[in-house]
Design an enzyme around this catalytic site. Structure first.
Site, PDB file in Angstrom:
ATOM      1  N   ASP A   9       0.826  -1.203   0.000  1.00 45.84           N
ATOM      2  CA  ASP A   9       0.000   0.000   0.000  1.00 45.84           C
ATOM      3  C   ASP A   9       0.862   1.257   0.000  1.00 45.84           C
ATOM      4  O   ASP A   9       2.011   1.248   0.454  1.00 45.84           O
ATOM      5  CB  ASP A   9      -1.011   0.015   1.154  1.00 45.84           C
ATOM      6  CG  ASP A   9      -0.374   0.273   2.507  1.00 45.84           C
ATOM      7  OD1 ASP A   9       0.852   0.059   2.625  1.00 45.84           O
ATOM      8  OD2 ASP A   9      -1.081   0.686   3.434  1.00 45.84           O
ATOM      9  N   ASP A 104      -5.213   2.549  -3.279  1.00 45.35           N
ATOM     10  CA  ASP A 104      -3.833   2.630  -2.792  1.00 45.35           C
ATOM     11  C   ASP A 104      -3.281   1.319  -2.240  1.00 45.35           C
ATOM     12  O   ASP A 104      -2.221   1.318  -1.617  1.00 45.35           O
ATOM     13  CB  ASP A 104      -3.709   3.720  -1.725  1.00 45.35           C
ATOM     14  CG  ASP A 104      -4.522   3.416  -0.472  1.00 45.35           C
ATOM     15  OD1 ASP A 104      -5.414   2.549  -0.545  1.00 45.35           O
ATOM     16  OD2 ASP A 104      -4.259   4.043   0.569  1.00 45.35           O
ATOM     17  N   GLU A 105      -3.958   0.206  -2.465  1.00 46.35           N
ATOM     18  CA  GLU A 105      -3.409  -1.050  -1.968  1.00 46.35           C
ATOM     19  C   GLU A 105      -3.799  -2.227  -2.850  1.00 46.35           C
ATOM     20  O   GLU A 105      -4.820  -2.213  -3.534  1.00 46.35           O
ATOM     21  CB  GLU A 105      -3.811  -1.305  -0.518  1.00 46.35           C
ATOM     22  CG  GLU A 105      -5.289  -1.372  -0.258  1.00 46.35           C
ATOM     23  CD  GLU A 105      -5.602  -1.597   1.212  1.00 46.35           C
ATOM     24  OE1 GLU A 105      -4.973  -2.490   1.835  1.00 46.35           O
ATOM     25  OE2 GLU A 105      -6.476  -0.884   1.745  1.00 46.35           O
TER      26      GLU A 105
END
Length: 424
Positions: A9, A104-105
């Site tokens: 992430d 974001d991950e």
């Protein structure tokens, strides 16, 4: 050698994206604000050290932030989305199986031993720093749940430099995490489940891991049972290489200034309906039902007013023309003049994958057969969300009611006119 789950992430995703195109922000306190510059949704480490927190209203801290030299930015969704796409492209190169979990991950499955996992984790960090320009944390474990749990160590032990291999941690460290963290810290365990577990005397991660899986399944469900198995090292939650189709899609926004006229609301509904159509087309879906709604502020002195209309479409479609015609029927339900609307939206439901059935000859939509939704999406992806639209949604000048982003940084990776200029 066995399959290892890599969880990657971005560190302070929105802030890290802002720093790519503006290196002067590195090392300085930075915060990113929500829609209409309402509240804090992302902070740099330096901003957190000054006492700022997620969710704080900007108007309450603006004066103090300016005095302390805090840099504020409006949410630059175009930039964040493009950087996310670049990150995911790099990660997919390293994986045997891949799942993007959020903007974001992501999870990666890679057949490696522990030593190879350490080397690959370092490679991933270096590749993303060099090719995209973002810092990340990488956690590795035999299951998704343990990989997420390793996050607690990777971010709190500076000497690990953002890399945590769960099986390589000392046994006492893993035990202390299990016994010291409450069950609410487990990925996927919400507040209601936590409350039920606590009534059974299960308060820590160690307590849950020690509970027989069949008891958890009987008292709760198979999902939580899989979590117990994963805490004990048995992989039970597979990667979702393709997300399951959702049963509805909502496009809704608050206005920077209230809307009072029929003409303004017609433009709003036209734009939102066509954006919903583009998203459906991008997801490979079609809809059978459309709901349009708007509402006044709950803090207004007048009685709350939330008119809505639900339209059964003549057939499953993602046709932006059909969506627009359906959405503007809300105008006949809403009052204008004395009423000030602060929000509106379009929801499409009864979703199925596109192409699941073929309509009979003569019953297809003219615009859909010409792939108008696809054309809109392609142009907007390349030239920006407001570059092309149908009817009132096609005006290039921003409307007064559009989302306020007074501190928006350049969208230098998606807009030609905002390319970064370098002086030599």
């Amino acid at each position: 050698m066995s399959n290892q789950i890599f969880h990657v992430d971005l560190n302070s995703c929105y802030v890290s994206c802002e720093r790519i195109l503006d290196p002067s922000l590195i090392g300085r306190p930075v915060i990113v604000l929500s829609n209409n510059d309402g509240c804090i949704v992302a902070l740099s480490h330096e901003a957190k050290a000054l006492g700022y927190e997620m969710g704080q209203p900007w108007f309450q801290v603006e004066v103090r932030a300016q005095a302390q030299g805090v840099i504020a930015r409006s949410s630059n969704y175009e930039l964040y989305g493009d950087i996310s796409r670049r990150v995911m492209n790099v990660l997919q190169e390293q994986a045997a199986a891949f799942e993007q979990y959020s903007i974001d991950e992501a999870f990666l499955t890679v057949p490696v031993d522990i030593q190879e996992a350490k080397l690959l984790a370092k490679t991933i960090k270096q590749q993303l720093a060099r090719r995209v320009g973002v810092p990340v944390c990488v956690r590795v474990a035999s299951t998704k749940t343990l990989a997420k749990l390793a996050n607690k160590t990777a971010k709190k032990v500076p000497t690990l430099q953002g890399i945590c291999i769960w099986e390589a941690l000392p046994e006492e460290r893993r035990t202390s995490l299990f016994t010291g963290l409450p069950v609410s810290e487990i990925w996927g365990v919400g507040s209601r489940t936590t409350a039920k577990l606590e009534k059974m005397g299960i308060t820590t991660i160690a307590d849950l891991a020690a509970t027989p899986p069949h008891i958890i399944r009987k008292r709760f469900n198979v999902v939580l049972m899989r979590t117990v198995l994963e805490l004990n090292g048995t992989s039970a939650i597979p990667l979702e290489q393709e997300r399951v189709f959702k049963d509805q899609l909502i496009y809704s926004r608050s206005f920077s200034t209230p809307i009072e006229t029929r003409a303004q609301m017609r433009q709003v509904l036209s734009i939102y309906a066509q954006r919903a159509a583009s998203r459906l087309h991008r997801n490979g879906q079609i809809a059978g039902l459309l709901t349009a709604f708007c509402g006044t502020s709950p803090f207004a002195d007048t009685q709350p007013y939330h008119p809505a209309v639900q339209i059964k479409l003549p057939g499953k479609t993602a046709d932006p023309v059909i969506f627009t015609r359906a959405a503007v029927q809300l105008l006949d339900r809403a009052d204008f003049g004395a009423v000030r609307y602060v929000r509106a939206g379009v929801m499409v439901s009864d979703l199925v994958p596109a192409g699941i059935s073929t309509p009979l000859d003569g019953l297809t939509y003219t615009h859909e057969s010409r792939d108008i939704a696809g054309l809109l999406g392609q142009v907007q992806d390349k030239c920006g969300a407001g570059s092309l639209g149908l009817g009132l949604a096609g005006f290039s000048a921003p409307a007064d009611w559009e989302m306020r982003r007074d501190m928006l940084s350049p969208r230098g990776t998606t807009h030609w006119e905002e390319l970064i200029k370098v002086k030599i």
